[in-house]
Design an enzyme around this catalytic site. Structure first.
Site, PDB file in Angstrom:
ATOM      1  N   PHE A  79       0.836  -1.206   0.000  1.00 42.27           N
ATOM      2  CA  PHE A  79       0.000   0.000   0.000  1.00 42.27           C
ATOM      3  C   PHE A  79       0.872   1.257   0.000  1.00 42.27           C
ATOM      4  CE2 PHE A  79      -2.687  -3.119   2.215  1.00 42.27           C
ATOM      5  CZ  PHE A  79      -3.934  -2.903   1.653  1.00 42.27           C
ATOM      6  N   ALA A  80       2.137   1.153   0.431  1.00 44.77           N
ATOM      7  CA  ALA A  80       2.945   2.349   0.681  1.00 44.77           C
ATOM      8  C   ALA A  80       3.093   3.169  -0.589  1.00 44.77           C
ATOM      9  CB  ALA A  80       4.326   1.944   1.202  1.00 44.77           C
ATOM     10  N   THR A 132      -4.093   2.299  -8.670  1.00 47.84           N
ATOM     11  CA  THR A 132      -5.184   3.260  -8.815  1.00 47.84           C
ATOM     12  C   THR A 132      -5.767   3.273 -10.226  1.00 47.84           C
ATOM     13  OG1 THR A 132      -5.653   5.630  -8.766  1.00 47.84           O
ATOM     14  CG2 THR A 132      -3.407   5.015  -9.258  1.00 47.84           C
ATOM     15  N   GLU A 134      -6.300   5.955 -11.692  1.00 48.97           N
ATOM     16  CA  GLU A 134      -5.776   7.158 -12.355  1.00 48.97           C
ATOM     17  C   GLU A 134      -4.732   6.838 -13.419  1.00 48.97           C
ATOM     18  OE1 GLU A 134      -4.921  10.535  -9.985  1.00 48.97           O
ATOM     19  OE2 GLU A 134      -6.542  10.139  -8.590  1.00 48.97           O
ATOM     20  N   SER A 159      -0.130   9.991 -10.872  1.00 50.26           N
ATOM     21  CA  SER A 159      -0.595   8.824 -11.638  1.00 50.26           C
ATOM     22  C   SER A 159       0.532   8.264 -12.514  1.00 50.26           C
ATOM     23  CB  SER A 159      -1.846   9.152 -12.456  1.00 50.26           C
ATOM     24  OG  SER A 159      -1.651  10.268 -13.273  1.00 50.26           O
ATOM     25  N   SER A 161       3.647   8.196 -11.639  1.00 50.73           N
ATOM     26  CA  SER A 161       4.521   7.398 -10.762  1.00 50.73           C
ATOM     27  C   SER A 161       3.862   6.065 -10.411  1.00 50.73           C
ATOM     28  CB  SER A 161       4.892   8.191  -9.495  1.00 50.73           C
ATOM     29  OG  SER A 161       3.766   8.380  -8.660  1.00 50.73           O
ATOM     30  N   TYR A 215     -12.842  22.769  -6.787  1.00 54.25           N
ATOM     31  CA  TYR A 215     -11.947  23.114  -7.889  1.00 54.25           C
ATOM     32  C   TYR A 215     -12.763  23.285  -9.179  1.00 54.25           C
ATOM     33  CZ  TYR A 215      -8.080  21.232  -4.964  1.00 54.25           C
ATOM     34  OH  TYR A 215      -7.165  20.972  -3.964  1.00 54.25           O
ATOM     35  N   ARG A 222     -15.988  11.290 -10.041  1.00 53.56           N
ATOM     36  CA  ARG A 222     -15.179  10.231  -9.436  1.00 53.56           C
ATOM     37  C   ARG A 222     -16.117   9.063  -9.113  1.00 53.56           C
ATOM     38  NH1 ARG A 222     -12.026  13.021 -11.442  1.00 53.56           N
ATOM     39  NH2 ARG A 222     -10.110  13.959 -10.619  1.00 53.56           N
ATOM     40  N   ASP A 289      -8.931  25.832 -10.435  1.00 54.74           N
ATOM     41  CA  ASP A 289      -8.904  24.393 -10.732  1.00 54.74           C
ATOM     42  C   ASP A 289      -7.498  23.809 -10.539  1.00 54.74           C
ATOM     43  OD1 ASP A 289      -9.912  21.968 -11.426  1.00 54.74           O
ATOM     44  OD2 ASP A 289     -10.582  22.550 -13.427  1.00 54.74           O
ATOM     45  N   GLY A 292      -4.219  20.354 -14.968  1.00 57.28           N
ATOM     46  CA  GLY A 292      -4.302  19.029 -15.605  1.00 57.28           C
ATOM     47  C   GLY A 292      -5.377  18.134 -15.010  1.00 57.28           C
TER      48      GLY A 292
HETATM   49  P1  NAD Z   1      -2.082   7.361   2.350  1.00 59.32           P
HETATM   50  O1  NAD Z   1      -1.334   8.534   1.805  1.00 59.32           O
HETATM   51  O2  NAD Z   1      -3.215   7.603   3.294  1.00 59.32           O
HETATM   52  O3  NAD Z   1      -1.080   6.354   3.096  1.00 59.32           O
HETATM   53  C1  NAD Z   1       0.161   6.015   2.567  1.00 59.32           C
HETATM   54  C2  NAD Z   1       0.966   5.341   3.675  1.00 59.32           C
HETATM   55  O4  NAD Z   1       2.228   4.948   3.115  1.00 59.32           O
HETATM   56  C3  NAD Z   1       1.274   6.261   4.862  1.00 59.32           C
HETATM   57  O5  NAD Z   1       1.058   5.575   6.065  1.00 59.32           O
HETATM   58  C4  NAD Z   1       2.748   6.607   4.695  1.00 59.32           C
HETATM   59  O6  NAD Z   1       3.412   6.863   5.906  1.00 59.32           O
HETATM   60  C5  NAD Z   1       3.269   5.352   4.007  1.00 59.32           C
HETATM   61  N1  NAD Z   1       4.480   5.600   3.207  1.00 59.32           N
HETATM   62  C6  NAD Z   1       4.703   6.617   2.329  1.00 59.32           C
HETATM   63  N2  NAD Z   1       5.925   6.493   1.785  1.00 59.32           N
HETATM   64  C7  NAD Z   1       6.475   5.362   2.308  1.00 59.32           C
HETATM   65  C8  NAD Z   1       7.717   4.705   2.133  1.00 59.32           C
HETATM   66  N3  NAD Z   1       8.662   5.193   1.302  1.00 59.32           N
HETATM   67  N4  NAD Z   1       7.953   3.560   2.821  1.00 59.32           N
HETATM   68  C9  NAD Z   1       7.022   3.060   3.681  1.00 59.32           C
HETATM   69  N5  NAD Z   1       5.835   3.669   3.898  1.00 59.32           N
HETATM   70  C10 NAD Z   1       5.565   4.806   3.221  1.00 59.32           C
HETATM   71  O7  NAD Z   1      -2.562   6.544   1.080  1.00 59.32           O
HETATM   72  P2  NAD Z   1      -3.887   5.679   0.867  1.00 59.32           P
HETATM   73  O8  NAD Z   1      -4.977   6.565   0.413  1.00 59.32           O
HETATM   74  O9  NAD Z   1      -4.086   4.816   2.047  1.00 59.32           O
HETATM   75  O10 NAD Z   1      -3.438   4.800  -0.385  1.00 59.32           O
HETATM   76  C11 NAD Z   1      -2.797   3.525  -0.202  1.00 59.32           C
HETATM   77  C12 NAD Z   1      -2.461   2.943  -1.555  1.00 59.32           C
HETATM   78  O11 NAD Z   1      -3.660   2.796  -2.317  1.00 59.32           O
HETATM   79  C13 NAD Z   1      -1.545   3.832  -2.409  1.00 59.32           C
HETATM   80  O12 NAD Z   1      -0.664   3.002  -3.103  1.00 59.32           O
HETATM   81  C14 NAD Z   1      -2.489   4.548  -3.368  1.00 59.32           C
HETATM   82  O13 NAD Z   1      -1.835   4.856  -4.573  1.00 59.32           O
HETATM   83  C15 NAD Z   1      -3.544   3.484  -3.565  1.00 59.32           C
HETATM   84  N6  NAD Z   1      -4.902   3.953  -3.884  1.00 59.32           N
HETATM   85  C16 NAD Z   1      -5.513   4.917  -3.117  1.00 59.32           C
HETATM   86  C17 NAD Z   1      -6.820   5.292  -3.406  1.00 59.32           C
HETATM   87  C18 NAD Z   1      -7.563   6.328  -2.591  1.00 59.32           C
HETATM   88  O14 NAD Z   1      -8.667   6.731  -2.963  1.00 59.32           O
HETATM   89  N7  NAD Z   1      -7.045   6.786  -1.449  1.00 59.32           N
HETATM   90  C19 NAD Z   1      -7.500   4.685  -4.467  1.00 59.32           C
HETATM   91  C20 NAD Z   1      -6.834   3.722  -5.230  1.00 59.32           C
HETATM   92  C21 NAD Z   1      -5.538   3.349  -4.910  1.00 59.32           C
HETATM   93  O1  DAU Z   2      -9.012   7.573  -8.206  1.00 62.87           O
HETATM   94  C1  DAU Z   2      -8.217   7.060  -7.175  1.00 62.87           C
HETATM   95  C2  DAU Z   2      -7.433   8.194  -6.549  1.00 62.87           C
HETATM   96  O2  DAU Z   2      -8.349   8.939  -5.768  1.00 62.87           O
HETATM   97  C3  DAU Z   2      -6.272   7.706  -5.689  1.00 62.87           C
HETATM   98  O3  DAU Z   2      -5.347   7.040  -6.498  1.00 62.87           O
HETATM   99  C4  DAU Z   2      -5.594   8.879  -4.993  1.00 62.87           C
HETATM  100  O4  DAU Z   2      -4.576   8.407  -4.134  1.00 62.87           O
HETATM  101  C5  DAU Z   2      -6.640   9.615  -4.187  1.00 62.87           C
HETATM  102  O5  DAU Z   2      -6.062  10.760  -3.578  1.00 62.87           O
HETATM  103  C6  DAU Z   2      -7.807  10.038  -5.074  1.00 62.87           C
HETATM  104  O6  DAU Z   2      -7.398  11.059  -6.017  1.00 62.87           O
HETATM  105  P1  DAU Z   2      -8.324  12.320  -6.351  1.00 62.87           P
HETATM  106  O7  DAU Z   2      -7.470  13.406  -6.870  1.00 62.87           O
HETATM  107  O8  DAU Z   2      -9.501  11.924  -7.171  1.00 62.87           O
HETATM  108  O9  DAU Z   2      -8.870  12.631  -4.844  1.00 62.87           O
HETATM  109  P2  DAU Z   2      -9.073  14.022  -4.067  1.00 62.87           P
HETATM  110  O10 DAU Z   2      -9.831  13.706  -2.826  1.00 62.87           O
HETATM  111  O11 DAU Z   2      -7.817  14.818  -3.957  1.00 62.87           O
HETATM  112  O12 DAU Z   2     -10.053  14.835  -5.038  1.00 62.87           O
HETATM  113  C7  DAU Z   2     -11.310  14.291  -5.411  1.00 62.87           C
HETATM  114  C8  DAU Z   2     -11.934  15.274  -6.397  1.00 62.87           C
HETATM  115  O13 DAU Z   2     -12.277  16.482  -5.681  1.00 62.87           O
HETATM  116  C9  DAU Z   2     -10.992  15.692  -7.505  1.00 62.87           C
HETATM  117  O14 DAU Z   2     -11.745  15.881  -8.690  1.00 62.87           O
HETATM  118  C10 DAU Z   2     -10.428  17.042  -7.032  1.00 62.87           C
HETATM  119  C11 DAU Z   2     -11.577  17.621  -6.230  1.00 62.87           C
HETATM  120  N1  DAU Z   2     -11.205  18.502  -5.097  1.00 62.87           N
HETATM  121  C12 DAU Z   2     -10.283  18.030  -4.198  1.00 62.87           C
HETATM  122  C13 DAU Z   2      -9.895  18.806  -3.122  1.00 62.87           C
HETATM  123  C14 DAU Z   2      -8.856  18.299  -2.144  1.00 62.87           C
HETATM  124  C15 DAU Z   2     -11.826  19.733  -4.918  1.00 62.87           C
HETATM  125  O15 DAU Z   2     -12.690  20.133  -5.717  1.00 62.87           O
HETATM  126  N2  DAU Z   2     -11.451  20.492  -3.850  1.00 62.87           N
HETATM  127  C16 DAU Z   2     -10.497  20.095  -2.948  1.00 62.87           C
HETATM  128  O16 DAU Z   2     -10.181  20.879  -1.997  1.00 62.87           O
END
Ligand code: NAD
Ligand code: DAU
Length: 352
Positions: A79-80, A132, A134, A159, A161, A215, A222, A289, A292
């Site tokens: 997950f990291a 993800t 993305e 995305s 990376s 934004y 989403r 906004d 990108g």
């Molecule tokens: P998050 O940012 O909440 O948590 C990431 C965790 O990884 C943190 O605890 C952080 O300390 C740890 N971390 C960061 N760099 C590290 C490193 N170099 N070594 C070890 N630990 C490290 O992220 P999340 O939202 O829980 O997402 C988890 C995974 O799921 C990610 O890979 C993300 O790309 C993927 N993902 C997230 C979403 C979403 O909506 N949040 C959706 C699809 C996929």
């Molecule tokens: O689709 C999966 C992804 O979802 C994960 O891979 C990412 O780790 C996760 O952060 C998330 O990405 P998004 O960019 O979609 O999530 P975020 O919550 O940042 O934004 C959701 C939508 O809301 C996006 O269209 C941007 C918009 N937004 C976000 C913030 C923080 C706003 O309009 N205002 C805001 O202040």
């Protein structure tokens, strides 16, 4: 036992809690504890001998090799990552370091361990990479949802990376035979979500009487998935996914951002009305906004339901109600994450 990386973050933390609520199989939880990692999420496991927390970096190959040799897990779930798109725009370096170079080092350490396994242990071993939607880029309104066969077209440093890390995982399977699985999931929401992301940010700002920043025109779409449904999907893919395959995970819950924010405001009006009788929606503020900004994400999760029988348990209505209630009931967790580094980020991103 299993080794989880990033298990102090939002999804990894939920995964570890759910895993240990359902299994007695121990978890080694390796996390660097960046600003997004939070041990408060794991407080209920403090004295639980099934949970071993190790602070460390997935890029630290020697540390990973040592943990693998000592504990001999049957699976690694990665997950990291650096996960916030806005942060990847203002500072992409950490995203390349952790998501690309870190995943490479993790794969190499795991390959070294797996190579030496024998018999049933080697057969049964799995490396599951959590990614993800993305990576597939953006959709227009009438495009079909992303299937596993869509081309990768990442648009943000984040995305790109993650796409790079997915490619490394794929290559380590094809070239070295490493038994990998990859999941590509849509937007998660639920308990323990760091309030830099849209849903928790809006819940917290609303109660604090602050603007709710939208934004652009707020019509970006989403596909929202309750985090515990994502965790269930990962458990199922780990259990029965076909080696080398990728599985899309999504909630069949496409919503424009503005609608999501209005839903949260209406729920807060009902559960914790403003003292002045005003609606929380009056705090909605349109801001510049995201550069990108991807217009629409949507996941076709048919493969996962057809092959492995997974379906989300929550609708958006049930999941968002649980989420809002959780934030209203967990002020201590919120107070701890909204200190120092979080306030600096909000000041930089949204200005005064
Ligand atoms: P998050 O940012 O909440 O948590 C990431 C965790 O990884 C943190 O605890 C952080 O300390 C740890 N971390 C960061 N760099 C590290 C490193 N170099 N070594 C070890 N630990 C490290 O992220 P999340 O939202 O829980 O997402 C988890 C995974 O799921 C990610 O890979 C993300 O790309 C993927 N993902 C997230 C979403 C979403 O909506 N949040 C959706 C699809 C996929
Ligand atoms: O689709 C999966 C992804 O979802 C994960 O891979 C990412 O780790 C996760 O952060 C998330 O990405 P998004 O960019 O979609 O999530 P975020 O919550 O940042 O934004 C959701 C939508 O809301 C996006 O269209 C941007 C918009 N937004 C976000 C913030 C923080 C706003 O309009 N205002 C805001 O202040």
């Amino acid at each position: 036992m299993i080794l989880v990386t990033g298990g102090a973050g939002f999804i990894g933390g939920n995964f570890v809690l759910d895993w240990l609520a359902q299994h007695d199989e121990p978890v080694i939880n390796l996390d660097k504890l960046t600003y997004a990692g939070n041990l408060d999420t794991l407080a209920s496991l403090k004295d639980d001998p099934r949970h071993l927390f190790v602070r460390g970096d997935i890029g630290d190959r020697e540390l990973i090799a040592r943990l693998l040799a000592e504990h001999r897990p049957r699976a690694v779930i990665n997950f990291a990552a650096e996960s916030h798109v806005d942060r990847s725009i203002s500072g992409p370096g950490e995203f390349i370091q952790t998501n690309v170079v870190g995943t490479f080092n993790l794969l190499e350490a795991v390959r070294g361990y797996w190579k030496e396994l024998e018999g049933e242990a080697k057969q049964a071993f799995r490396f599951l990479h959590v990614s993800t939607d993305e990576v597939y880029g953006t959709l227009s309104a009438d495009d079909a949802p992303f299937a596993e066969t869509n081309a990768y077209e990442p648009n943000s440093p984040y995305s790109a990376s993650k796409a790079a890390s997915d490619h490394l995982v794929r290559a380590w399977h094809h070239t070295y035979g490493l038994p990998v699985l990859t999941t590509n999931c849509s937007n998660n929401y639920g308990p323990y979500h760091f309030p830099e992301k849209l849903i928790p940010l809006v819940i917290l700002n609303a109660q604090a009487g602050k603007p709710l920043p939208i934004y652009g025109d707020g019509q970006q779409v989403r596909d929202w998935l309750y985090v515990k449904d994502h965790c269930a999907a990962i458990r199922r893919v780990l259990e029965a996914g076909r080696l080398g395959e990728t599985y899309n995970v999504g909630g069949w819950n496409e919503k424009p951002n503005l609608e999501v924010v209005h839903t949260i405001c209406a729920m807060l009006d009902e559960l914790r009305p403003r003292a002045d009788g005003e609606h929380y929606a009056s705090q909605i503020t349109f801001v510049q906004d995201r550069p990108g900004h991807d217009r629409r994400y949507a996941i076709d999760a048919t493969k996962l339901s057809r092959e492995l029988g997974w379906k989300p348990a929550e609708t958006f209505d049930t999941g968002i109600r649980k989420t809002v209630a959780w934030y209203l009931d967990n002020q201590d967790w919120i107070d701890n994450v909204t200190s120092g580094a979080y306030r600096d980020w909000v000041a930089t991103q949204y200005g005064a």
